[in-house]
Design an enzyme around this catalytic site. Structure first.
Site, PDB file in Angstrom:
ATOM      1  N   ASN A  89       0.805  -1.220   0.000  1.00 41.23           N
ATOM      2  CA  ASN A  89       0.000   0.000   0.000  1.00 41.23           C
ATOM      3  C   ASN A  89       0.840   1.274   0.000  1.00 41.23           C
ATOM      4  OD1 ASN A  89      -2.427   1.774   0.781  1.00 41.23           O
ATOM      5  ND2 ASN A  89      -1.108   1.966   2.591  1.00 41.23           N
ATOM      6  N   TYR A 163       4.231   8.655 -11.314  1.00 38.16           N
ATOM      7  CA  TYR A 163       3.223   7.929 -10.543  1.00 38.16           C
ATOM      8  C   TYR A 163       2.415   6.986 -11.448  1.00 38.16           C
ATOM      9  CZ  TYR A 163      -0.508   7.331  -7.036  1.00 38.16           C
ATOM     10  OH  TYR A 163      -1.415   6.823  -6.135  1.00 38.16           O
TER      11      TYR A 163
END
Length: 253
Positions: A89, A163
């Site tokens: 995560n 990203y």
């Protein structure tokens, strides 16, 4: 997988989505094991898990550092005996336009540092933690699940070359590992959240939040618990592997 007393490692587990996942899984009787760099946030999440009547552990480690990852996963197995699940995560952003120019003059470019910092944590960190978790599962002779948190931005989002590339990469890893690790009883899954009402997002100006929500077909931001419930689904459904679940309220970038 029945989650009661199963050891589930969560990177970035100190706050935000990681904390929501830990608390959701704690309610199902799992043992959340949290990895983060923020000791204060880790302590708070562990305390909240204990309030739900389950054991929880916290470890400080840089998931982009190979030696640190090997050490922390070794410590987890030493302390708790096994690893049954991993949720990759942890992530960072360093947003910038790939190129900014006007009248033929380039004024700014995404720096190599901005690129590398995000790739190191969001992609290399996933690789390192996934590899170590799979190693410990195989060596321990236990089946397990590896879940990678991707993003709606994996399809490509302006100002997020770094990203977007990393989050597309973790979906590719998920599919690849699903094929490679099935023979060892290890399943994989990915979740691609849209705009979620984490503490960081909710600190934005109200007008920005309203504009964001208006762009979503569901007309609201997602709740962290809705991502956590998708995590639990993948962990509990033994026929799910190698696929990505989109939890984005119908939004497409």
């Amino acid at each position: 997988m029945h989650l009661n007393e199963k050891v589930i490692v969560i990177t970035g587990g100190g706050q935000g989505l990681g904390r929501a996942m830990a608390l959701f899984l704690a309610e199902k009787g799992a043992t959340p094991v949290l990895i983060d760099m923020n000791s204060q946030a880790l302590e708070e999440t562990v305390r909240l898990c204990h309030e739900k009547g389950v054991q929880a552990r916290a470890y400080i480690a840089n998931i982009a550092d190979e030696a640190a990852v090997e050490e922390v996963f070794g410590n987890i197995v030493r302390d708790l005996g096994a690893i049954h699940g991993l949720i990759n995560n942890a992530g960072i952003t360093r947003d910038a336009m790939f190129i900014k120019a006007k009248d033929g003059e380039v004024s700014k470019r995404m720096s190599l540092e901005q690129w590398q910092q995000v790739i190191n944590v969001n992609l290399t960190g996933v690789f390192l933690c996934g590899r170590e978790a799979a190693t410990k599962m195989i060596e321990g002779g236990n089946e397990g699940v590896i879940i990678n948190i991707s993003s709606i931005s994996r399809a490509g989002n302006m100002g997020q070359s770094n990203y977007s590339a990393a989050k597309a990469g973790v979906v590719a890893l998920t599919t690849t590992w699903g094929k490679e690790l099935a023979r060892y009883g290890i399943r994989t899954g990915a979740i691609a959240p849209g705009f979620i009402a984490t503490e960081m997002v909710m600190s934005m100006k109200p007008e920005a939040l309203d504009k964001m929500a208006a762009s979503i077909p569901a007309k609201r931001l997602g709740e962290p618990s809705e991502i956590a419930s998708a995590v639990a689904f993948i962990l509990e459904n033994d026929y799910f592997t190698g696929r990505v679940i989109e939890v984005d309220g119908g939004l497409r970038l």
